[in-house]
Design a protein around this motif. Structure first.
Motif, short mmCIF file in Angstrom:
data_model
loop_
_atom_site.label_atom_id
_atom_site.label_comp_id
_atom_site.label_asym_id
_atom_site.label_seq_id
_atom_site.Cartn_x
_atom_site.Cartn_y
_atom_site.Cartn_z
N LYS A 24 0.85 -1.20 0.00
CA LYS A 24 0.00 0.00 0.00
C LYS A 24 0.88 1.25 0.00
CE LYS A 24 -3.70 2.39 2.46
NZ LYS A 24 -3.01 3.67 2.38
N ARG A 25 1.93 1.27 0.84
CA ARG A 25 2.83 2.42 0.88
C ARG A 25 3.47 2.66 -0.47
NH1 ARG A 25 4.38 0.26 5.90
NH2 ARG A 25 6.31 -0.59 4.99
N SER A 26 3.84 1.57 -1.12
CA SER A 26 4.48 1.68 -2.43
C SER A 26 3.52 2.26 -3.46
CB SER A 26 4.97 0.30 -2.87
OG SER A 26 5.60 0.39 -4.12
N LEU A 27 2.28 1.77 -3.47
CA LEU A 27 1.30 2.27 -4.42
C LEU A 27 0.93 3.73 -4.13
CD1 LEU A 27 -1.05 -0.82 -4.85
CD2 LEU A 27 0.53 0.13 -6.55
N ASP A 28 1.00 4.14 -2.84
CA ASP A 28 0.70 5.52 -2.49
C ASP A 28 1.66 6.48 -3.19
OD1 ASP A 28 -1.47 4.99 -0.95
OD2 ASP A 28 -0.44 5.13 0.98
N LYS A 29 2.89 6.03 -3.39
CA LYS A 29 3.88 6.86 -4.09
C LYS A 29 3.42 7.21 -5.49
CE LYS A 29 8.03 5.43 -4.27
NZ LYS A 29 9.15 4.47 -4.39
N TYR A 30 2.64 6.33 -6.09
CA TYR A 30 2.24 6.49 -7.49
C TYR A 30 0.75 6.80 -7.63
CZ TYR A 30 6.74 4.15 -7.90
OH TYR A 30 8.07 3.82 -7.78
N ARG A 31 0.18 7.39 -6.60
CA ARG A 31 -1.26 7.64 -6.67
C ARG A 31 -1.62 8.73 -7.67
NH1 ARG A 31 -1.49 9.69 -0.41
NH2 ARG A 31 -0.33 11.64 -0.65
N ALA A 32 -0.61 9.44 -8.19
CA ALA A 32 -0.87 10.42 -9.25
C ALA A 32 -1.22 9.74 -10.56
CB ALA A 32 0.36 11.31 -9.44
N PHE A 33 -1.00 8.41 -10.65
CA PHE A 33 -1.19 7.68 -11.90
C PHE A 33 -2.44 6.82 -11.86
CE2 PHE A 33 3.27 8.64 -11.47
CZ PHE A 33 3.65 9.00 -12.75
N GLY A 34 -2.88 6.40 -13.05
CA GLY A 34 -4.00 5.47 -13.16
C GLY A 34 -3.58 4.07 -12.75
N PRO A 35 -4.54 3.16 -12.57
CA PRO A 35 -4.25 1.81 -12.08
C PRO A 35 -3.21 1.06 -12.92
CG PRO A 35 -6.61 2.22 -12.06
CD PRO A 35 -5.98 3.39 -12.75
N GLU A 36 -3.31 1.13 -14.25
CA GLU A 36 -2.38 0.39 -15.10
C GLU A 36 -0.96 0.92 -14.97
OE1 GLU A 36 -1.84 -0.89 -19.79
OE2 GLU A 36 -3.79 -0.18 -19.07
N ASP A 37 -0.83 2.25 -14.98
CA ASP A 37 0.50 2.85 -14.82
C ASP A 37 1.05 2.60 -13.42
OD1 ASP A 37 0.57 3.80 -17.40
OD2 ASP A 37 -0.23 5.78 -16.90
N GLN A 38 0.17 2.57 -12.42
CA GLN A 38 0.62 2.24 -11.06
C GLN A 38 1.27 0.86 -11.02
OE1 GLN A 38 -2.20 2.59 -7.89
NE2 GLN A 38 -2.48 4.79 -8.13
N GLU A 39 0.62 -0.10 -11.67
CA GLU A 39 1.17 -1.46 -11.69
C GLU A 39 2.51 -1.50 -12.41
OE1 GLU A 39 0.27 -4.22 -10.13
OE2 GLU A 39 -1.23 -3.00 -9.12
N SER A 40 2.62 -0.76 -13.51
CA SER A 40 3.89 -0.70 -14.25
C SER A 40 4.99 -0.13 -13.36
CB SER A 40 3.75 0.17 -15.50
OG SER A 40 2.88 -0.43 -16.43
N LEU A 41 4.69 0.98 -12.67
CA LEU A 41 5.68 1.62 -11.82
C LEU A 41 6.04 0.74 -10.64
CD1 LEU A 41 4.22 5.23 -12.00
CD2 LEU A 41 6.50 4.55 -12.76
N LYS A 42 5.04 0.03 -10.11
CA LYS A 42 5.31 -0.90 -9.00
C LYS A 42 6.24 -2.02 -9.47
CE LYS A 42 4.65 -2.62 -4.88
NZ LYS A 42 5.62 -3.69 -4.96
N THR A 43 6.01 -2.49 -10.70
CA THR A 43 6.88 -3.53 -11.25
C THR A 43 8.30 -3.00 -11.43
OG1 THR A 43 5.02 -4.51 -12.42
CG2 THR A 43 7.20 -5.12 -13.18
N TYR A 44 8.43 -1.76 -11.93
CA TYR A 44 9.76 -1.15 -12.08
C TYR A 44 10.45 -1.06 -10.72
CZ TYR A 44 8.15 0.56 -16.67
OH TYR A 44 7.68 0.67 -17.95
N GLU A 45 9.69 -0.66 -9.70
CA GLU A 45 10.27 -0.51 -8.36
C GLU A 45 10.75 -1.85 -7.82
OE1 GLU A 45 8.43 0.40 -4.11
OE2 GLU A 45 8.26 2.12 -5.46
N ASN A 46 9.95 -2.90 -8.03
CA ASN A 46 10.36 -4.24 -7.57
C ASN A 46 11.61 -4.72 -8.30
OD1 ASN A 46 8.42 -4.66 -5.61
ND2 ASN A 46 6.91 -5.46 -7.04
N MET A 47 11.67 -4.43 -9.60
CA MET A 47 12.88 -4.80 -10.35
C MET A 47 14.10 -4.09 -9.77
SD MET A 47 11.78 -4.73 -14.34
CE MET A 47 10.73 -6.00 -15.08
#
Length: 777
Positions: A24-47
C-alpha cells in the motif's frame, strides 16, 4: 505516447515477501497515476529493489571472502563500481521550468496543478520577488521551505550596483520612480531605512542592517498544512510597499518583510501528492533574469538544467504582446545548448473574455457563438493554432524537419486556473489543468523506464564482470590472440576522424556568420542601446549594461544582452547545423517514412554525432561476437555479455556528458565577445555628469568597431572550435581509457588473481532474468 505494462509476473515483477502494508505504501507513491500505470511503476520498483539486493549480496560476498590486505587492482575496481551502483538513484530529478514574467499566472497555475488553491503567493496588488522558486514532493508529512539568502559578499556586490543605479541622474534625465530605480530604492530602504538611497556605498557598508541575517544564510520553515506554510512563506517572497519599508521593523513579521531583497532562491517541499509524482521538480523561473549577478547566474543555470520548459503567458499578452516571444527564444537556446528536450507554450487566464466585445471582433461570423463557454473554446482553438504555427516556424529555422518536437500533437496549452476551481464557464477538463498533469505523468513514465533500463544494464554488466573474473585462462588466451585490442584502437582512430568531419560542418556557417556579424554590429548596437526620442531613465539602463559587462536583467524592461545580440548573426547561420550535430533523438517515425534518405539513418554519415558513436559501438560489438563464435569454449557467454554490456555503458556515459558539455560549446560565442569587450564596458561605466549617456554610447560604439576590425568575431569563432576540439578529445580519451580498462578486466582470470572469488552464479542468474524481462519489453 503509450506505455505497455512490463511483460512479467510472479518472480519476474513482484516481491513475494511483500506485506500488504508495504504494498500500500508503495502504491501511495504512485497515486498520481492510473491503475495500469501504477502497476507498471510498481513492477519497475520491484525490479530495482531486486537489482539492489543482488548488488548488495555480491558486494558482501566479495568483502567477506577476500582479504583487504592483498586485494588486487581488478577486485578493488569491481568493489568500487558495485558500491557506487548500489547507492545510485535510478531516476534523476525531472526539472520542469515555469518560465514567465511577473503576473503571467505561474503561481496560480502551479497551485491548480498540485490541487492547492492558495499555496504559493500569487501576484496581486503587491508583486512577488523575482527569485527562482523550486517546488518538489517528498515522503515527509509536512510542508517545508528553505529561504536561501545572499552571502555577505554577494550582498556587498549588489549594494554597490544599487547605489550606482540610484545616483543623481544626468541633466538629460528626469527623476523616475516607477522603474528599476524605484525597485532599487525599495531594496535600500527595506534594509537601511528612510533615505538610504541618498547615502554613499561606504556609508551603507558601515551601517547596521535593519534585519538580522542567519549565520547559515538559510531560513527553514515548516507547516503541517499547505495554508500554514503559505502564510509563513508569504512575507519573505512578496516585495513590500514603500510605506512599509520606510517604517522601522517593530515586530518579527515586519522584520521578515524586510528580508526580500536578500533572497537568492527558495526551495519548497510538499508531501506526496495525488497529482504530482515524486521526482518531478518545478522551477518557477522569472522571465528576465535578475540585476544581482548571483541570482542572474542561477536564473541561467535553472533554465539550462530543465528537462522541460513551459513558457507562461496570459491570454491578453500572448495575443497583443511580444514578451512571450522573447521567452520562447530563450527557451529554444536552452533546447539547443542545455538539458531541455521539450518546450510548450502555456497560455494562462484563458477565461478572461468579454463576450460582447469578442462577438463584435471575431472573424468567423458564419459559425454561431452564443455563450461564453463557446466563445472561450473557440478563442482557445484559434490561439492554439496560431501560436503552434508560430512556434513551429521558429523551431524549423534551427531544427531538422524530422525532430520529435516538431511533430508533437500539442505545443500550446490554453489553461484557466480560475475555471479549474470554479467551473463557471468551462469544465475542469476544458481548463486543461488535467491535460498538463497527464503531460507530466507521460514524461515521468518515459524517463523512469529509460533510466531503469540503463540502471539494470549497468548492474548486469558489473555482475558479469564479477563472474567473468572466475573464468579460466583458456578463454582469456583466445581473446588475447584474437586481435580485439588492436581492432578497437583502430576503430577509435576512425571515430576520431568521423567526429572531426562531423564538427567540420560548422566551419562554413561559422565563417558566414562572422561576415554577417561584422557587417551588422553597429546596427545591433543602435537597436539595443540608442533611443530616437528622449533619454528619460535610459542613462541608468546604459550605465547598468556597462557595469554588468553588457548584460542588464530587469523586471521592468526587456532583458538586454549586448554580447548575445552581437553573436546572434553567427547563431543564425550555425543553429540548424549545430542542432543536427547534437540531436539526441532518432527521426520521428512518420517523417522518416516520408524521407528515407535522412542523414540519421545513412550508414557512414558524419552529419550527427550520435550515429558516429552508434556505428563505433556496433562495429566493436560485432567484432566481439565474431571472436566469441570462433572460441571453442562454449561456456564463454559471460565474457561476451560483459563486453557487450560494458561497451553500451561506456557509450551511454559519453552521450550523457556530451549533453552537459555542449552548453559550453554553444555559449562560447557571447562569452568570448564579453571577454574582449570587458575593458571597454568598465571604461564606459566611469562616465559621469552632463552628457555621460552620449559618452558611454560613444565609448561602446567605437570599441565595438575597433574590436570587430581587430578580429573579435573571428576570435569567438575560434573559441567555439576550441570547445569542439576539447569535446572531441574528451570522447576519444574517455573511450581509450574506459575500453582499455574493460579489456584489462575482461582478460583477467582466476590464474592471474591472488584471490579466489566467491561463487556468484545465483546472483548472475537473478540479474539475467531481470535484464531479459526488460529486453522483452
Amino acid at each position: 505516447m503509450s506505455h505497455k505494462r512490463p511483460e512479467c509476473s510472479g518472480a519476474e515483477g513482484e516481491d513475494i515477501n511483500e506485506t500488504p502494508a508495504k504494498k500500500k505504501r508503495s502504491l501511495d507513491k504512485y497515486r498520481a497515476f492510473g491503475p495500469e500505470d501504477q502497476e507498471s511503476l510498481k513492477t519497475y520498483e520491484n525490479m530495482e529493489s531486486r537489482i539492489r539486493k543482488v548488488l548488495n549480496t555480491t558486494y558482501k560476498k566479495l568483502t567477506s571472502s577476500l582479504s583487504q590486505d592483498t586485494i588486487s587492482h581488478e577486485i578493488k575496481y569491481l568493489k568500487n563500481r558495485l558500491l557506487t551502483l548500489k547507492e545510485k538513484s535510478s531516476l534523476d530529478p525531472i526539472y520542469i521550468g515555469l518560465f514567465g514574467s511577473t503576473g503571467a499566472g505561474k503561481s496560480s497555475l502551479f497551485n491548480a496543478i498540485i490541487e492547492q488553491q492558495l499555496f504559493l503567493p500569487v501576484s496581486g496588488n503587491q508583486a512577488c520577488t523575482s527569485c527562482t522558486v523550486q517546488v518538489s514532493s517528498s515522503r515527509s508529512k509536512n510542508y517545508e521551505a528553505k529561504i536561501h539568502l545572499l552571502s555577505l559578499q554577494e550582498w556587498k556586490e549588489e549594494l554597490k550596483n544599487l547605489v550606482e543605479l540610484v545616483r543623481t541622474p544626468g541633466e538629460e534625465e528626469e527623476e523616475e520612480e516607477e522603474d528599476d530605480v524605484g525597485e532599487a530604492v525599495q531594496k535600500l530602504r527595506a534594509l537601511y531605512g528612510r533615505d538610504a538611497e541618498t547615502r554613499s556605498y561606504e556609508d551603507l557598508l558601515r551601517a547596521k542592517l535593519l534585519v538580522n541575517i542567519p549565520a547559515a544564510n538559510c531560513i527553514p520553515l515548516m507547516g503541517a498544512q499547505a495554508e500554514e506554510l503559505s502564510d509563513k512563506l508569504d512575507p519573505y517572497i512578496r516585495s513590500q510597499s514603500n510605506k512599509n519599508e520606510e517604517e522601522p521593523a517593530l515586530d518579527e513579521e515586519k522584520a521578515k518583510m524586510r528580508l526580500w531583497p536578500l533572497i537568492k532562491y527558495v526551495e519548497v517541499t510538499i508531501p506526496q501528492s495525488d497529482v504530482i509524482p515524486e521526482g518531478v521538480i518545478f522551477m518557477d523561473i522569472p522571465g528576465t533574469g535578475d540585476y544581482n549577478s548571483k541570482r542572474d547566474e542561477m536564473w541561467k543555470e535553472s533554465i539550462n538544467k530543465c528537462s522541460v520548459i513551459w513558457v507562461i503567458s496570459d491570454i491578453e499578452r500572448v495575443l497583443g504582446g511580444k514578451a512571450h516571444e522573447v521567452l520562447l527564444t530563450e527557451s529554444i537556446k536552452a533546447y539547443q545548448g542545455g538539458m531541455c528536450s521539450d518546450i510548450a507554450l502555456v497560455v494562462t487566464k484563458s477565461d478572461k473574455l468579454e463576450l460582447k466585445e469578442y462577438l463584435r471582433e471575431r472573424k468567423e461570423k458564419n459559425k454561431p457563438v452564443e455563450t461564453e463557454h463557446e466563445a472561450i473554446l473557440e478563442r482557445n482553438a484559434f490561439v492554439k493554432e496560431k501560436k503552434s504555427d508560430g512556434m513551429k516556424k521558429k523551431l524549423r529555422r534551427i531544427l531538422p524537419s524530422d525532430s520529435e518536437i516538431l511533430n508533437k500533437a500539442d505545443l500550446v496549452y490554453t489553461v484557466s486556473a480560475k475555471e479549474y476551481w470554479q467551473e463557471k464557464h468551462i469544465t475542469k477538463e476544458e481548463s486543461e489543468i488535467p491535460k498538463l498533469r497527464e503531460y507530466i505523468r507521460k514524461i515521468y513514465l518515459k524517463e523512469k523506464e529509460k533510466l531503469l533500463m540503463d540502471y539494470v544494464a549497468e548492474a548486469f554488466g558489473i555482475v558479469l564482470l564479477a563472474v567473468n573474473l572466475n573464468s579460466t585462462g583458456d578463454m582469456v588466451d583466445h581473446y588475447e590472440q584474437s586481435g580485439l585490442e588492436g581492432f578497437v584502437k583502430e576503430k577509435i582512430k576512425a571515430l576520431e576522424k568521423e567526429i572531426e568531419k562531423c564538427f567540420a560542418q560548422l566551419e562554413q556557417p561559422l565563417n558566414e556568420g562572422v561576415k554577417k556579424a561584422k557587417l551588422s554590429h553597429q546596427k545591433t548596437f543602435s537597436q539595443l542601446l540608442t533611443r530616437d526620442t528622449g533619454y528619460r531613465g535610459f542613462h541608468r539602463i546604459l550605465k547598468a549594461v556597462c557595469q554588468k559587462n553588457g548584460v542588464y536583467a530587469s523586471r521592468i524592461v526587456t532583458r538586454i544582452d549586448l554580447n548575445c545580440a552581437l553573436a546572434q548573426p553567427i547563431y543564425d547561420k550555425i543553429d540548424s547545423t549545430f542542432a543536427n550535430i547534437f540531436r539526441r533523438e532518432e527521426p520521428c517515425p512518420t517523417q522518416a517514412a516520408k524521407t528515407p534518405s535522412l542523414l540519421w539513418i545513412q550508414k557512414g554519415t558524419s552529419a550527427s554525432l550520435k550515429p558516429c558513436l552508434d556505428m563505433f559501438k556496433d562495429s566493436v560489438q560485432e567484432k566481439i561476437g565474431e571472436v566469441g563464435i570462433k572460441n571453442p569454449v562454449t561456456s564463454d557467454h559471460c565474457k561476451l555479455n560483459f563486453f557487450t554490456e560494458e561497451t553500451n555503458i561506456i557509450l551511454r556515459t559519453i552521450e550523457r556528458e556530451i549533453v552537459k558539455k555542449k552548453m559550453a560549446v554553444y555559449e562560447s560565442l557571447p562569452l568570448s565577445i564579453q571577454s574582449d569587450l570587458k575593458p571597454y564596458y568598465e571604461e564606459a561605466a566611469k562616465n559621469q555628469g552632463p552628457r555621460s549617456c552620449q559618452r558611454m554610447q560613444n565609448t561602446l560604439r567605437e570599441s565595438i568597431e575597433k574590436k570587430a576590425e581587430d578580429g573579435m568575431f573571428e576570435t569567438a569563432k575560434e573559441k567555439m572550435k576550441m570547445q569542439l576540439q576539447e569535446l572531441k578529445d574528451y570522447i576519444v580519451t574517455k573511450l581509450q581509457t574506459d575500453i582499455s580498462t574493460m579489456l584489462k578486466l575482461a582478460l583477467s582470470h582466476q590464474e592471474k588473481l591472488t584471490e579466489k572469488l566467491p561463487d556468484l552464479q545465483n546472483e548472475y542468474q537473478e540479474i539475467e532474468r531481470i535484464h531479459k524481462t526488460l529486453q522483452r519489453k
